[in-house]
Write an enzyme that holds these catalytic residues in place. Structure first.
Site, PDB file in Angstrom:
ATOM      1  N   HIS A 148      38.575  32.601  40.048  1.00 47.85           N
ATOM      2  CA  HIS A 148      38.202  33.363  38.932  1.00 47.85           C
ATOM      3  C   HIS A 148      39.305  33.153  37.936  1.00 47.85           C
ATOM      4  O   HIS A 148      40.480  33.605  38.378  1.00 47.85           O
ATOM      5  CB  HIS A 148      37.868  34.700  39.273  1.00 47.85           C
ATOM      6  N   CYS A 149      39.069  32.719  37.081  1.00 48.66           N
ATOM      7  CA  CYS A 149      40.338  32.288  35.720  1.00 48.66           C
ATOM      8  C   CYS A 149      40.224  33.345  34.705  1.00 48.66           C
ATOM      9  O   CYS A 149      39.323  33.197  33.737  1.00 48.66           O
ATOM     10  CB  CYS A 149      40.322  30.891  35.449  1.00 48.66           C
TER      11      CYS A 149
END
Lengths: 155, 348
Positions: free
Chosen positions: B167-168
């Protein structure tokens, strides 16, 4: 100074046919799971579920699932054509997909037509309904088993 | 016939579980926390704006006019990739419908047999053999499915994502099967853009110093750009290098962190083609997977609104209200179209 709005509703009622009232009841559902033995490509198990034994031929069922598997394999095939599409799309910063359909989407339409065709010709006369796997997240092939009204007793 | 109810057109994205936010009527899908994404946008757009405003006029005249042109193209590519990564569905797997969940539960119970009272039931794991390696599929209690291989549940977005990478927060979205290549191209092009701006900033400063006799222009903005580029370089170039390594081995960040294929228990990566070029081609030039979420599909929803109401609207919109369909309490489907037309007379 003031704001006027007018809303009018026009309602038309269509005649309801008597046979539409007699919708067949759902007896049960069978879910054909994914087959991951070849990796993450979309492939479904061809194992014949016992719930369908009284409704359809094993061979017919396997043929349907195998055709579906072949179609998904065609969609996900890694080859010259898919690489070309990928490179061309990259060069246009993927804006080309705003006006062009991807290869995968074209095959999905083909799959939808195939399932509709199978339902009409083979599964509906036997009181079964195939659901397109795309509507279940490409996780399962859902087969709805309807009560067998023609025979009299449902299962 | 019993009472008639009007349904309003509800799109499926409005009813999707999970912690995503949707914009543009379901066309855009992002995580809830978008603060860092706005920071990313600000840094990229701000630095490039300064570059175009202060460096490019000088460089275009004294060096070559192609410099700002190439910078502009690179900037547009970076923005396109960033927005594509941030706004697209990363490959979210929809949760199991109740019947499917029940079916799976029944299968699990049948497989487990009789568990003595007081004892914990065995963990819900399915073993599959992929390329002569045993891969364990875990059961997701939130989504009520056995996760496909390489899928993982993102706790921030509360979704199972296929080929979950990470998850960025910088792009404000998960990175998964559908948007990994855009994410990689974003980091790669951003590295190139950063190096480009950094290089030409240095060139600009050097050229100015060389022309000692000329007017002393303000180099404050140049220094700011150099600073931003310097710090960005280390992180983004490093990240690009890391992802290039992962792509060549056909691994995800998630698998690398967990050490799934790191040889501790001698399990090799069953998804790798054992050929760097083939791995790269598959990840970057493979088929573009469709979203299975169908965010913009229409759902039927019952809401108790009278059919022939003529309520005045306070909205200043002149758009016609969307068509509605009507369902009765009994299981008869009547196709009723009601068109409500709202006209607004402009105010003075």
């Amino acid at each position: 100074m003031y704001f006027v709005s007018r809303k009018c509703a026009v309602v038309r009622i269509y005649q309801v046919r008597l046979q539409d009232l007699q919708q067949p009841a759902v007896s049960s559902k069978v879910f054909i799971q994914r087959d991951y033995s070849s990796g993450t490509i979309c492939k479904f198990q061809t194992k014949f579920p016992s719930e369908l034994e009284s409704r359809i031929d094993k061979q017919q069922f396997e043929e349907t699932i195998q055709t579906l598997n072949n179609l998904y394999a065609e969609a996900e095939k890694l080859g010259g054509k898919s690489y070309l599409e990928g490179c061309l799309a990259c060069l246009t910063a993927y804006t080309i997909f705003l006006c062009m359909e991807t290869h995968y989407e074209k095959v999905l339409k083909k799959i939808a037509r195939y399932i509709k065709d199978q339902n009409e010709k083979i599964y509906a006369p036997r009181g079964l309904l195939l659901t397109d796997p795309i509507e279940r997240g490409l996780r399962v092939v859902e087969i709805t088993i309807f009560e067998d009204r023609s025979i009299g007793s449902g299962r | 016939m019993s009472a008639v109810m009007i349904t309003r057109k509800v799109r499926k994205w409005e009813k999707l579980p999970g912690k995503n936010t949707f914009c543009c009527d379901g066309r855009v899908m992002m995580a809830r926390q978008k603060g860092v994404f706005y920071l990313t946008l600000f840094l990229i757009v701000g630095t490039c704006a300064l570059f175009f405003a202060f460096e490019c006029p000088y460089l275009a005249v004294h060096l070559s006019p192609t410099i700002p042109v190439f910078a502009a193209l690179l900037f547009l590519f970076v923005m396109a990739m960033l927005l594509r990564t941030s706004f697209s569905d990363p490959g979210v797997l929809p949760r199991a419908l109740p019947e499917e969940a029940t079916f799976i539960e029944m299968e699990i119970e049948a497989a487990n047999g009789n568990v003595p009272a007081g004892q914990r039931p065995p963990p819900r794991i399915r073993n599959v053999q992929i390329n002569n390696q045993i891969v364990k599929l875990k059961y997701c209690y939130t989504c009520k499915i056995f996760r496909p291989p390489r899928a993982s549940h993102c706790s921030i977005c509360d979704n199972c994502v296929d080929r979950f990478d990470h998850h960025c927060p910088w792009v404000g979205n998960c990175v998964g099967k559908r948007n990994y290549r855009y994410f990689y191209l974003f980091t790669l092009s951003l590295s190139l853009l950063t190096i480009y701006i950094f290089t030409f900033d240095i060139v600009h400063v050097v050229m100015r110093k060389y022309q000692l006799s000329n007017q002393r222009e303000q180099t404050g903005f140049t220094v700011l750009e150099v600073l931003v580029c310097f710090f960005t370089l280390w992180s983004v170039v490093g990240l690009t290098g890391f992802h290039t390594y992962l792509i060549s081995l056909n691994q995800t960040t998630n698998e690398d962190i967990k050490g799934s294929w790191s040889g501790k228990n001698r399990v090799q990566n069953p998804y790798s083609h054992k050929n760097i070029l083939k791995n790269c081609c598959e990840v970057l030039c493979g088929p573009t997977y469709p979203s299975v979420l169908d965010r913009r599909g229409v759902m039927q929803e019952d809401s108790p609104v009278s059919a022939a109401s003529a309520a005045p609207s306070s909205s200043s919109s002149t758009n016609p209200v969307p068509q509605t369909t009507v369902r009765t309490h009994t299981h008869i489907n009547l196709n009723i179209k009601s068109r409500a037309i709202t006209e607004g007379v402009g105010e003075k």
